[in-house]
Design a protein around this motif. Structure first.
Motif, PDB file in Angstrom:
ATOM      1  N   HIS A  42      22.124 -15.021  55.801  1.00 27.13           N
ATOM      2  CA  HIS A  42      21.042 -15.463  56.978  1.00 27.13           C
ATOM      3  C   HIS A  42      19.678 -15.960  56.670  1.00 27.13           C
ATOM      4  N   GLN A  43      19.622 -16.028  55.222  1.00 24.96           N
ATOM      5  CA  GLN A  43      18.215 -16.202  54.837  1.00 24.96           C
ATOM      6  C   GLN A  43      18.345 -17.368  53.737  1.00 24.96           C
ATOM      7  N   GLY A  44      19.481 -17.799  53.366  1.00 16.40           N
ATOM      8  CA  GLY A  44      19.449 -19.004  51.983  1.00 16.40           C
ATOM      9  C   GLY A  44      19.281 -18.264  51.064  1.00 16.40           C
ATOM     10  N   LYS A  45      18.670 -19.303  50.061  1.00 12.69           N
ATOM     11  CA  LYS A  45      18.500 -19.155  48.577  1.00 12.69           C
ATOM     12  C   LYS A  45      17.072 -18.388  48.510  1.00 12.69           C
ATOM     13  N   GLN A  46      17.187 -17.369  47.876  1.00 12.13           N
ATOM     14  CA  GLN A  46      15.810 -16.602  47.597  1.00 12.13           C
ATOM     15  C   GLN A  46      15.770 -16.163  46.029  1.00 12.13           C
ATOM     16  N   VAL A  47      14.605 -16.089  45.551  1.00 20.04           N
ATOM     17  CA  VAL A  47      14.418 -15.722  44.314  1.00 20.04           C
ATOM     18  C   VAL A  47      13.799 -14.339  44.224  1.00 20.04           C
ATOM     19  N   ILE A  48      14.408 -13.330  43.689  1.00 23.36           N
ATOM     20  CA  ILE A  48      13.934 -11.716  43.718  1.00 23.36           C
ATOM     21  C   ILE A  48      13.410 -11.706  42.270  1.00 23.36           C
ATOM     22  N   ASP A  49      12.244 -10.919  42.679  1.00 23.32           N
ATOM     23  CA  ASP A  49      11.447 -10.275  41.339  1.00 23.32           C
ATOM     24  C   ASP A  49      12.204  -8.905  41.179  1.00 23.32           C
ATOM     25  N   SER A  50      12.884  -8.836  39.976  1.00 17.05           N
ATOM     26  CA  SER A  50      13.740  -7.591  39.982  1.00 17.05           C
ATOM     27  C   SER A  50      12.857  -6.442  39.303  1.00 17.05           C
TER      28      SER A  50
END
Length: 60
Positions: A42-50
């Motif tokens: 429901h938010q599409g592609k996201q880049v997460i800072d791990s």
């Protein structure tokens, strides 16, 4: 440290963002260094800072 626990995530695995459950289930696209790219329902592609977010593995 979140990065150490996120290091086991591989492309194709499913995860959930702990602070954004409304994003739905996400599929890991890549995990390079401290950057995890996830395609959420429901938010599409996201880049997460791990280094800041510990993604939760989803097992069906």
């Amino acid at each position: 440290m979140p990065h150490d626990q996120n290091a086991m995530l591989e492309p194709g695995m499913f995860v959930q963002h702990p602070q954004a459950p409304e994003w739905g289930r996400g599929q890991v696209q890549s995990n390079i260094g401290a950057r995890i790219t996830v395609n959420f329902e429901h938010q599409g592609k996201q880049v997460i800072d791990s280094t800041r977010i510990l993604l939760l593995p989803v097992y069906d």
